[in-house]
Enzyme design. Structure first.
Site, PDB file in Angstrom:
ATOM      1  N   GLY A   1      62.289  45.372  89.699  1.00 19.23           N
ATOM      2  CA  GLY A   1      61.803  45.474  90.945  1.00 19.23           C
ATOM      3  C   GLY A   1      62.132  44.826  92.132  1.00 19.23           C
ATOM      4  N   THR A  16      67.383  43.915  87.096  1.00 17.63           N
ATOM      5  CA  THR A  16      66.631  44.261  89.140  1.00 17.63           C
ATOM      6  C   THR A  16      65.549  44.840  89.063  1.00 17.63           C
ATOM      7  OG1 THR A  16      68.313  45.888  88.816  1.00 17.63           O
ATOM      8  CG2 THR A  16      69.129  43.644  89.127  1.00 17.63           C
ATOM      9  N   LYS A  19      69.091  49.149 102.665  1.00 16.97           N
ATOM     10  CA  LYS A  19      69.601  48.180 101.092  1.00 16.97           C
ATOM     11  C   LYS A  19      70.998  48.769 100.160  1.00 16.97           C
ATOM     12  CE  LYS A  19      65.566  49.142  99.336  1.00 16.97           C
ATOM     13  NZ  LYS A  19      64.650  49.036  98.802  1.00 16.97           N
ATOM     14  N   CYS A  58      60.589  46.688  95.154  1.00 10.67           N
ATOM     15  CA  CYS A  58      59.116  46.024  95.762  1.00 10.67           C
ATOM     16  C   CYS A  58      59.505  44.440  96.426  1.00 10.67           C
ATOM     17  CB  CYS A  58      58.182  46.063  94.515  1.00 10.67           C
ATOM     18  SG  CYS A  58      58.141  47.675  93.988  1.00 10.67           S
TER      19      CYS A  58
HETATM   20  N1  LIG Z   1      73.264  42.617  91.720  1.00 10.02           N
HETATM   21  C1  LIG Z   1      73.037  42.428  92.420  1.00 10.02           C
HETATM   22  N2  LIG Z   1      72.840  41.075  93.532  1.00 10.02           N
HETATM   23  C2  LIG Z   1      72.697  41.063  94.355  1.00 10.02           C
HETATM   24  N3  LIG Z   1      71.776  41.714  95.105  1.00 10.02           N
HETATM   25  C3  LIG Z   1      70.935  42.425  94.507  1.00 10.02           C
HETATM   26  C4  LIG Z   1      71.057  43.230  93.769  1.00 10.02           C
HETATM   27  N4  LIG Z   1      70.500  44.310  93.247  1.00 10.02           N
HETATM   28  C5  LIG Z   1      69.675  44.302  94.184  1.00 10.02           C
HETATM   29  N5  LIG Z   1      70.427  43.516  94.827  1.00 10.02           N
HETATM   30  C6  LIG Z   1      69.630  43.346  96.372  1.00 10.02           C
HETATM   31  O1  LIG Z   1      67.902  43.693  96.341  1.00 10.02           O
HETATM   32  C7  LIG Z   1      67.609  43.946  97.255  1.00 10.02           C
HETATM   33  C8  LIG Z   1      67.400  45.764  96.784  1.00 10.02           C
HETATM   34  O2  LIG Z   1      67.766  46.903  96.353  1.00 10.02           O
HETATM   35  P1  LIG Z   1      67.708  47.657  96.128  1.00 10.02           P
HETATM   36  O3  LIG Z   1      69.037  48.891  96.409  1.00 10.02           O
HETATM   37  O4  LIG Z   1      68.212  47.481  94.632  1.00 10.02           O
HETATM   38  O5  LIG Z   1      67.019  48.175  95.778  1.00 10.02           O
HETATM   39  P2  LIG Z   1      66.102  49.404  95.064  1.00 10.02           P
HETATM   40  O6  LIG Z   1      67.088  49.885  94.784  1.00 10.02           O
HETATM   41  O7  LIG Z   1      64.948  50.287  95.577  1.00 10.02           O
HETATM   42  O8  LIG Z   1      65.199  48.740  94.007  1.00 10.02           O
HETATM   43  P3  LIG Z   1      65.336  48.043  92.458  1.00 10.02           P
HETATM   44  O9  LIG Z   1      66.124  48.660  91.879  1.00 10.02           O
HETATM   45  O10 LIG Z   1      64.120  48.024  92.488  1.00 10.02           O
HETATM   46  O11 LIG Z   1      64.423  50.313  93.074  1.00 10.02           O
HETATM   47  C9  LIG Z   1      68.293  44.309  97.867  1.00 10.02           C
HETATM   48  O12 LIG Z   1      68.446  42.998  98.917  1.00 10.02           O
HETATM   49  C10 LIG Z   1      69.992  44.094  97.537  1.00 10.02           C
HETATM   50  O13 LIG Z   1      70.635  43.601  98.367  1.00 10.02           O
HETATM   51  C1  LIG Z   2      54.488  51.554  90.339  1.00  5.64           C
HETATM   52  C2  LIG Z   2      56.117  50.908  90.016  1.00  5.64           C
HETATM   53  N1  LIG Z   2      56.652  51.173  91.769  1.00  5.64           N
HETATM   54  C3  LIG Z   2      57.376  50.571  92.372  1.00  5.64           C
HETATM   55  C4  LIG Z   2      58.294  51.037  91.461  1.00  5.64           C
HETATM   56  C5  LIG Z   2      59.698  51.005  91.831  1.00  5.64           C
HETATM   57  O1  LIG Z   2      60.840  49.588  91.454  1.00  5.64           O
HETATM   58  P1  LIG Z   2      61.950  49.362  90.316  1.00  5.64           P
HETATM   59  O2  LIG Z   2      63.072  50.386  91.193  1.00  5.64           O
HETATM   60  O3  LIG Z   2      62.505  48.606  90.653  1.00  5.64           O
HETATM   61  O4  LIG Z   2      61.325  49.537  89.204  1.00  5.64           O
HETATM   62  C6  LIG Z   2      58.387  50.668  90.104  1.00  5.64           C
HETATM   63  N2  LIG Z   2      59.200  51.413  89.449  1.00  5.64           N
HETATM   64  N3  LIG Z   2      57.071  50.659  89.183  1.00  5.64           N
END
Ligand SMILES: Nc1ncnc2c1ncn2[C@@H]1O[C@H](COP(=O)(O)OP(=O)(O)OP(=O)(O)O)[C@@H](O)[C@H]1O
Ligand SMILES: Cc1ncc(COP(=O)(O)O)c(N)n1
Length: 259
Positions: free
Chosen positions: A204, A202, A172, A207
Site C-alpha cells: 500500500g 510495504t 518512485k 496508494c
Molecule cells: N523500504 C522502504 N524504505 C523507505 N521508503 C520506501 C520503502 N519502500 C518504498 N518506499 C517509498 O514508498 C513510496 C512508494 O514507492 P514504491 O516505489 O514502493 O511504489 P509502489 O511500487 O507503487 O508501491 P507499492 O509497493 O505499494 O506497489 C516511495 O516514496 C518510496 O520511496
Molecule cells: C485495490 C488495490 N489497489 C492498488 C494496489 C496496489 O498496492 P500495492 O502495490 O501496495 O499492493 C492493491 N494491492 N490493491
C-alpha cells in the site's frame, strides 16, 4: 473542510486501494469521497479474486460526487479494464482540479491488477487528463521502454513521460537499490531521498503516497511540496513497523495520530 475523490479498487485487507486512500486523507485532515472501480479479495500474501464493477455504476459514483461535493483534488488508482477507463475519462472530462494518477499495474505481492488490454487505454484516455503521474520503477520502465538502474535513469524517464503526456511525473524509487530516491519532474528536477527502511511490510505504499499527494494538493500545497510531504508521511508510516498478516503487511496510516 477540503475534500478529495479517490477512484480506485477496494482492498479487503485494508492496506492498499480505496481503504488506504481514505485512511490517508483522513489522517491528513482531508474529507475523502470515493468511486470504487473493482472489488478485490486480497490479503498480505496475494490477490485471491478481482471483480470489476459495471462501468455504469462507476460513472454514477463519480457523477454523484462531482455534481455535489466538487472535490479539491482527485486521485486515480486501480482501473483494470478498458471499459472502466473510458468511463472515468468521460466522467472527469470537465473536472478542472488536480488529478493524481497512480498507474497501478502489479500489487506488491506480485499479482497483476491491470489487464494487458487496458494498458493502451490507460495511456491514451487517462494520462492526458492527469496533472501528476506516479509510476514506480517497473511501471516507468514499461511506459518508457527504458531500463532504469539509477536516479539519473529515473530522471530521464520522468522527463520522457512529462514530454509525452504534459503532466508532472514522480518516478518512485521504492523498487530501486540503495536509498529510496523519488525523482519528481515538473519542468525542473526535484529529488526526494530517504534511507531505504529494512521492512518487508510495504503493502500500500504506492496508494498511500498518491492519495497523500492528492490530499496535500487539496490543502493548497504546490506540487513539489505536496510530493515532499507525502513522501515524509509514507516514510513515517513504513518506519512505524506495523506487522500484520503472514505476508507483506500494510504500513501504519495512523502513524501521526499515535505520536
Ligand atoms: N523500504 C522502504 N524504505 C523507505 N521508503 C520506501 C520503502 N519502500 C518504498 N518506499 C517509498 O514508498 C513510496 C512508494 O514507492 P514504491 O516505489 O514502493 O511504489 P509502489 O511500487 O507503487 O508501491 P507499492 O509497493 O505499494 O506497489 C516511495 O516514496 C518510496 O520511496
Ligand atoms: C485495490 C488495490 N489497489 C492498488 C494496489 C496496489 O498496492 P500495492 O502495490 O501496495 O499492493 C492493491 N494491492 N490493491
Amino acid at each position: 473542510m477540503k475534500t478529495m475523490l479517490t477512484i480506485a479498487g477496494s482492498d479487503s485487507s485494508g492496506g492498499a486501494g480505496i481503504q488506504a486512500d481514505i485512511k490517508t486523507a483522513t489522517a491528513l485532515g482531508v474529507f475523502a469521497t470515493s468511486a470504487i472501480t473493482a472489488i478485490t479479495a486480497q490479503n498480505t500474501t496475494g490477490v485471491q479474486a478481482i471483480f470489476d464493477l459495471d462501468g455504469d455504476i462507476v460513472a454514477e459514483e463519480i457523477r454523484s460526487v462531482l455534481t455535489d461535493i466538487s472535490p479539491d483534488a482527485v486521485k486515480i488508482g486501480m482501473v483494470s479494464s478498458p471499459e472502466i477507463i473510458k468511463i472515468i475519462g468521460e466522467a472527469l472530462a470537465g473536472y478542472k482540479g488536480p488529478v493524481v494518477l497512480d498507474p497501478v499495474m502489479v500489487a506488491t505481492s506480485g499479482s497483476p491488477l491491470l489487464r494487458d488490454e487496458a494498458m493502451e487505454s490507460l495511456k491514451t484516455v487517462l494520462f492526458p487528463l492527469a496533472t501528476l503521474l506516479t509510476p514506480n520503477i517497473p511501471e516507468a520502465e514499461l511506459l518508457t521502454d527504458m531500463k532504469i538502474e539509477s536516479a539519473a535513469d529515473q530522471e530521464k524517464a520522468a522527463k520522457a513521460l512529462y514530454d509525452a503526456y504534459g503532466a508532472s511525473v514522480l518516478v518512485k524509487g521504492g523498487h530501486g537499490t540503495g536509498r529510496a530516491a523519488d525523482v519528481f519532474y515538473d519542468g525542473n528536477i526535484h529529488i526526494f531521498e530517504k534511507p531505504m527502511l529494512d521492512n518487508p511490510n510495504t503493502h500500500g505504499t504506492g496508494c498511500t503516497l498518491s492519495s497523500a499527494i492528492a490530499s496535500y494538493l487539496a490543502l493548497g500545497l504546490d506540487e513539489a511540496k505536496a510530493v515532499e510531504e507525502a513522501k515524509n508521511y509514507v516514510y513515517d508510516a513504513i518506519a512505524d513497523g506495523l506487522d500484520l498478516g503472514r505476508g507483506r503487511g500494510p504500513i501504519n496510516h495512523m502513524v501521526r495520530r499515535n505520536k
